[in-house]
Scaffold this motif. Structure first.
Motif, PDB file in Angstrom:
ATOM      1  N   LEU A 173       0.545  -0.413   4.777  1.00 40.08           N
ATOM      2  CA  LEU A 173       0.397  -1.777   4.258  1.00 40.08           C
ATOM      3  C   LEU A 173      -1.019  -2.293   4.493  1.00 40.08           C
ATOM      4  O   LEU A 173      -1.615  -2.942   3.610  1.00 40.08           O
ATOM      5  N   LEU A 174      -1.556  -2.026   5.669  1.00 37.79           N
ATOM      6  CA  LEU A 174      -2.922  -2.458   5.975  1.00 37.79           C
ATOM      7  C   LEU A 174      -3.924  -1.812   5.007  1.00 37.79           C
ATOM      8  O   LEU A 174      -4.877  -2.452   4.546  1.00 37.79           O
ATOM      9  N   ARG A 175      -3.690  -0.529   4.680  1.00 35.41           N
ATOM     10  CA  ARG A 175      -4.558   0.177   3.719  1.00 35.41           C
ATOM     11  C   ARG A 175      -4.500  -0.496   2.349  1.00 35.41           C
ATOM     12  O   ARG A 175      -5.529  -0.700   1.690  1.00 35.41           O
ATOM     13  N   ALA A 176      -3.258  -0.856   1.914  1.00 34.45           N
ATOM     14  CA  ALA A 176      -3.099  -1.506   0.614  1.00 34.45           C
ATOM     15  C   ALA A 176      -3.813  -2.863   0.590  1.00 34.45           C
ATOM     16  O   ALA A 176      -4.481  -3.218  -0.397  1.00 34.45           O
ATOM     17  N   LEU A 177      -3.683  -3.612   1.680  1.00 37.81           N
ATOM     18  CA  LEU A 177      -4.350  -4.921   1.745  1.00 37.81           C
ATOM     19  C   LEU A 177      -5.868  -4.772   1.731  1.00 37.81           C
ATOM     20  O   LEU A 177      -6.580  -5.581   1.119  1.00 37.81           O
ATOM     21  N   LYS A 226      -9.003  -5.949  -1.263  1.00 35.09           N
ATOM     22  CA  LYS A 226     -10.187  -6.755  -0.958  1.00 35.09           C
ATOM     23  C   LYS A 226     -11.443  -6.300  -1.709  1.00 35.09           C
ATOM     24  O   LYS A 226     -12.359  -7.091  -1.898  1.00 35.09           O
ATOM     25  N   TYR A 227     -11.477  -5.037  -2.132  1.00 30.48           N
ATOM     26  CA  TYR A 227     -12.712  -4.587  -2.772  1.00 30.48           C
ATOM     27  C   TYR A 227     -12.498  -3.743  -4.037  1.00 30.48           C
ATOM     28  O   TYR A 227     -13.471  -3.297  -4.651  1.00 30.48           O
ATOM     29  N   LYS A 228     -11.214  -3.532  -4.419  1.00 28.94           N
ATOM     30  CA  LYS A 228     -10.957  -2.797  -5.662  1.00 28.94           C
ATOM     31  C   LYS A 228     -10.246  -3.706  -6.667  1.00 28.94           C
ATOM     32  O   LYS A 228      -9.977  -4.877  -6.399  1.00 28.94           O
ATOM     33  N   SER A 229      -9.892  -3.140  -7.814  1.00 25.60           N
ATOM     34  CA  SER A 229      -9.308  -3.920  -8.903  1.00 25.60           C
ATOM     35  C   SER A 229      -7.878  -4.344  -8.580  1.00 25.60           C
ATOM     36  O   SER A 229      -7.228  -3.770  -7.696  1.00 25.60           O
ATOM     37  N   LYS A 230      -7.415  -5.313  -9.371  1.00 24.24           N
ATOM     38  CA  LYS A 230      -6.058  -5.820  -9.191  1.00 24.24           C
ATOM     39  C   LYS A 230      -5.032  -4.738  -9.484  1.00 24.24           C
ATOM     40  O   LYS A 230      -3.994  -4.655  -8.821  1.00 24.24           O
ATOM     41  N   GLU A 231      -5.294  -3.892 -10.479  1.00 25.32           N
ATOM     42  CA  GLU A 231      -4.354  -2.839 -10.850  1.00 25.32           C
ATOM     43  C   GLU A 231      -4.185  -1.830  -9.700  1.00 25.32           C
ATOM     44  O   GLU A 231      -3.067  -1.401  -9.393  1.00 25.32           O
ATOM     45  N   GLU A 232      -5.328  -1.446  -9.088  1.00 26.53           N
ATOM     46  CA  GLU A 232      -5.260  -0.494  -7.974  1.00 26.53           C
ATOM     47  C   GLU A 232      -4.535  -1.127  -6.773  1.00 26.53           C
ATOM     48  O   GLU A 232      -3.754  -0.469  -6.072  1.00 26.53           O
ATOM     49  N   TYR A 233      -4.810  -2.397  -6.538  1.00 26.49           N
ATOM     50  CA  TYR A 233      -4.153  -3.139  -5.454  1.00 26.49           C
ATOM     51  C   TYR A 233      -2.639  -3.167  -5.664  1.00 26.49           C
ATOM     52  O   TYR A 233      -1.852  -2.873  -4.749  1.00 26.49           O
ATOM     53  N   LYS A 260      -0.878  -1.124  -7.498  1.00 30.71           N
ATOM     54  CA  LYS A 260      -0.336   0.229  -7.397  1.00 30.71           C
ATOM     55  C   LYS A 260      -0.049   0.598  -5.945  1.00 30.71           C
ATOM     56  O   LYS A 260       0.999   1.181  -5.618  1.00 30.71           O
ATOM     57  N   GLU A 261      -0.997   0.273  -5.059  1.00 30.05           N
ATOM     58  CA  GLU A 261      -0.813   0.570  -3.631  1.00 30.05           C
ATOM     59  C   GLU A 261       0.348  -0.226  -3.042  1.00 30.05           C
ATOM     60  O   GLU A 261       1.133   0.288  -2.234  1.00 30.05           O
ATOM     61  N   LEU A 262       0.446  -1.492  -3.434  1.00 32.47           N
ATOM     62  CA  LEU A 262       1.547  -2.326  -2.936  1.00 32.47           C
ATOM     63  C   LEU A 262       2.899  -1.804  -3.403  1.00 32.47           C
ATOM     64  O   LEU A 262       3.881  -1.833  -2.659  1.00 32.47           O
ATOM     65  N   GLU A 263       2.960  -1.360  -4.653  1.00 35.45           N
ATOM     66  CA  GLU A 263       4.214  -0.809  -5.175  1.00 35.45           C
ATOM     67  C   GLU A 263       4.641   0.418  -4.385  1.00 35.45           C
ATOM     68  O   GLU A 263       5.830   0.633  -4.129  1.00 35.45           O
ATOM     69  N   PHE A 264       3.658   1.244  -3.997  1.00 34.75           N
ATOM     70  CA  PHE A 264       3.970   2.419  -3.180  1.00 34.75           C
ATOM     71  C   PHE A 264       4.600   1.998  -1.847  1.00 34.75           C
ATOM     72  O   PHE A 264       5.608   2.564  -1.404  1.00 34.75           O
ATOM     73  N   VAL A 265       4.035   0.981  -1.207  1.00 35.44           N
ATOM     74  CA  VAL A 265       4.569   0.490   0.073  1.00 35.44           C
ATOM     75  C   VAL A 265       5.965  -0.103  -0.133  1.00 35.44           C
ATOM     76  O   VAL A 265       6.896   0.169   0.648  1.00 35.44           O
ATOM     77  N   ALA A 266       6.119  -0.920  -1.194  1.00 34.43           N
ATOM     78  CA  ALA A 266       7.395  -1.591  -1.441  1.00 34.43           C
ATOM     79  C   ALA A 266       8.514  -0.607  -1.724  1.00 34.43           C
ATOM     80  O   ALA A 266       9.660  -0.792  -1.294  1.00 34.43           O
TER      81      ALA A 266
END
Length: 755
Positions: A712-716, A720-727, A729-735
């Motif tokens: 989760l910390l990695r996704a957050l 902070k520095y990449k696009s909304k789509e990449e953000y 995508k990472e959150l969906e993986f955690v969820a």
């Protein structure tokens, strides 16, 4: 004349003698009332007045107080009994120092109204001391005063005023060293010190008393029992358990009374706690077989024998017979709930689960105020159904445990464990209900108009049949009751007064009989006219017909109009059902470790799912589950789908780099330090370093409980520095990966906000 003169003289002297006699008696009484004159008359007068007047009333009040304690105190046999059957509130103990041992009045010299029998006993003891004490030249001449001081101290003990009680006891020991009650006084002083947590002082004084008795044999059997009992109480406070055992064992050898039985029972409970089952059974067997032992200890001794038996012990069968005999004995009705429970435990230990369930349910049916025992019964039933994987039913019983648990027991470890266990079951029930309800509605939505009509017509016919059966049963019961004049009790009604109109069933039967003869008639004049009956009967028939035709339960249209037709509503219901299926799969997989039910839910979701985002995690969870149960062919199928269609995903990366066998053990605190380091990088806005550190985690760190936090910390950090789509995508993986954990739920909340 001379004769008359003689008579008058005689009368004069007789009257004078009578007055003199009265005067002497009055003076004697006044003189005997003095507490300062040491004479036989004075001593006996004050001694008798103290014993048979003031002190007698005080002792009667004290005995009443003890009786009230006995009637109001309830033992919890599920825990170790206190040696002394009384419960003191430690926070409200009064430790005010009194000006004198005999103080019983307020500052103005006015009596204070006694609040309890013990207060009244103290008042009488104080009165005896103040009005009848004959302390002349430092010596007490009234032999009843030491009894008054002892009563004073004991009364203060039971009103939780331990320091004033000790003052009274010390006064006796200092001023009446040869008093007949000196040994009782020393025991009571020791008990007061125990209550004030001066256990060492109590133990020293009791040791001196016991040692003195060994040399001189002055103590009575009752005093010896009281001394060893108090010694056990003191050692119990210091947690010197072997000393408690030794003193309890000795205390039971002097007399066969209530305290002796209680001490033996506590001794058996201690043996049980120490896992000395043989010693515990020996103690409880003796209690259960002795006739002099009070009933509650005999019955519970038999119950404790069940608790201390091994499941495969041959004596198990004998205990089953013993419990059955106790159940059949009508004198034991107030213990039936506990006896049924223990019978269930015995059957469960023997592997007879169905019989155990039967006994547990019987235990719950018995009216009882023992709420604590019910928590054990509900817990046992919950555990049985949990083992059977009937989670919804298990959750119902765990709910019952929590609903009957009082504040006194809420902090128990057992109750806290049930709360945690039931938390997952509560979510499970919620998701199961969502799946069941939404599935039912969506099946109706998918039907044609003709199929819906046919379905509800069949459903209405079933309702009518059931209603008719219920109506017929009610009529049969009413007819049967009317044959007996409404005197019999049907349906278990408790409202059964002796007068006709106090008995609701008698009134009900009377109404039925009236309607059979007269029909439904309005409350008005001339109600017995025959034409009135016909009019009312017709009206009643019309009303019944109207009710039947307008009852929405019998109308197909009332059901059809409730079926949703709005595509948005239907789509929402599908999403809710699919989300519930996914969560059910996670709960069964991760919390309950039930691979079969987890696979059933994931596979069902896989066949009806329309959300592309769920395809990948469903396949990954199924891959893990099939691998776990050894279904290699199906596991390979799911693996192939992930590697071919989602080769760039995190799930594919995990499959390609399976966790190697961990050769080094990494302590939890080291991983925790690593997380704190990464988190500090995040706090100092070094987001790229956060991602780099998480990507470089070792196998041990990836297998730790903190991995969800790292991810989760990695996704957050990426956000902070990449696009909304990449953000996203990472959150969906955690969820999706950790959907049943706090981190996964947090990621899901952020995704909703992004949308």
């Amino acid at each position: 004349m001379v004769f008359l003169s003689v008579v008058l003289v005689e009368r004069f002297f007789m009257k004078k003698s009578y007055n003199l006699l009265v005067y002497i008696v009055v003076v004697g009484i006044i003189m005997s009332c003095s507490t300062k004159k040491d004479s036989v008359i004075n001593r006996n007068f004050h001694s008798l007045t103290t014993k048979y007047n003031v002190l007698f009333n005080g002792e009667q009040a004290f005995e009443k107080g003890l009786k009230d304690i006995e009637n109001n105190y309830t033992d919890n046999f599920w825990k170790r009994l206190p040696i002394e059957p009384i419960k003191f509130d430690e926070k409200s103990a009064v430790v005010i120092k009194f000006s004198s041992p005999g103080a019983g009045f307020d500052d103005k010299g006015e009596k204070t109204a006694p609040a309890t029998p013990f207060d009244r006993a103290e008042e009488k003891a104080a009165k005896a001391i103040q009005k009848h004490s004959m302390n002349i030249n430092g010596y007490e001449k009234n032999r009843q005063i030491d009894d008054a001081y002892l009563l004073l101290g004991k009364s203060r003990y039971y009103t939780q005023r331990f320091i004033p009680a000790i003052e009274a006891f010390n006064y006796i020991i200092a001023n009446y060293p040869k008093a007949s009650l000196i040994y009782d006084t020393k025991v009571w002083r020791a008990k007061s010190n125990i209550r004030l947590e001066n256990e060492k002082l109590a133990i020293e004084s009791l040791k001196l008393l016991i040692e003195l008795d060994r040399n001189e044999k002055n103590l009575t059997p009752l005093q010896r029992q009281q001394a060893y009992t108090a010694m056990a109480m003191a050692y119990e406070k210091t947690d010197t358990i072997q000393k408690v055992i030794d003193n309890l064992a000795i205390s039971t050898s002097f007399l066969k009374n209530h305290q002796s039985a209680r001490n033996a029972f506590v001794l058996g409970q201690i043996y049980s706690e120490l896992n000395r089952k043989d010693s515990a059974r020996m103690v409880f067997r003796k209690l259960a077989n002795e006739r002099w032992v009070p009933e509650k200890y005999r019955i519970h001794a038999s119950i404790e024998m069940v608790k201390n038996i091994e499941a495969k012990d041959s004596s198990n069968v004998l205990l089953v017979d013993r419990i059955r005999k106790l159940i059949r004995n009508t004198d034991n009705r107030k213990y039936l709930n506990e006896l049924y429970y223990q019978a269930g435990v015995l059957q469960e230990d023997r592997g007879n689960t169905e019989k155990a369930i039967e006994y547990y349910l019987k235990s719950l049916e018995v009216p009882s105020t023992d709420v604590y025992q019910k928590t054990y019964t509900y817990e046992r039933l919950g555990n049985i159904y949990f083992e059977k994987q009937e989670y919804l039913l298990a959750g119902t019983f765990y709910d019952s445990v929590l609903s009957v648990t009082t504040e006194e027991f809420e902090t128990e470890k057992r109750i806290r464990r049930i709360k945690r266990k039931n938390k997952g079951l509560t979510k499970l029930r919620s998701y199961e209900e969502t799946v069941k309800n939404n599935d039912s509605i969506l099946k109706l939505v998918a039907m044609t108009a003709e199929e819906r009509t046919a379905f509800f017509e069949s459903y209405i016919e079933k309702i009518k049949e059931e209603d008719e059966k219920k109506r017929q049963r009610l009529l049969n019961a009413q007819d049967f009751g009317s044959q007996f004049g409404g005197a019999s009790s049907f349906g278990g009604s408790n409202n059964q007064g002796k007068w006709y109109f106090y008995n609701t069933q008698s009134v009900g039967f009377g109404k039925v009989a009236f309607r059979k003869t007269w029909g439904s008639r309005q409350l008005e004049d001339n109600w017995r006219w025959s034409d009135k009956n016909e009019i009312v009967q017709e009206t009643a028939t019309e009303e019944v017909t109207k009710t039947e035709t307008t009852d929405s339960r019998y109308e197909v249209a009332s059901y059809l109009k409730k079926i949703p037709s709005d595509p948005l509503v239907i789509d929402t219901m599908k999403k809710e059902r699919n989300e519930a299926l996914y969560q059910l799969g996670l709960i069964y997989k991760e919390q309950f470790k039930n691979s079969k039910l987890a696979i059933d839910n994931f596979e069902k979701l896989y066949t009806i799912n329309q959300n592309p985002a769920l395809i990948l995690p469903i396949n990954y969870h199924l891959y893990q589950l099939y691998t776990e149960i050894g279904e290699s062919e199906k596991a390979e199928e799911k693996k192939g789908i992930i590697l071919e269609k989602y080769s760039d995903s995190k799930f594919a990366e995990i499959i390609r780099k399976p966790d190697s066998k961990i050769t080094e053990e990494v302590k939890v605190d080291e991983i925790d330090k690593k997380y704190r380091l990464v988190y500090s990088l995040y706090k100092f806005n070094q987001f790229e370093d956060v991602v780099d550190q998480v990507d470089k985690l070792s196998d041990a760190e990836r297998n730790s409980e903190l991995i969800a936090k790292f991810v989760l910390l990695r996704a957050l950090a990426i956000g902070k520095y990449k696009s909304k789509e990449e953000y996203k995508k990472e959150l969906e993986f955690v969820a999706l990966t950790y959907g049943n954990r706090i981190e996964g739920k947090k990621a899901a909340e952020i995704i909703k906000l992004l949308k």
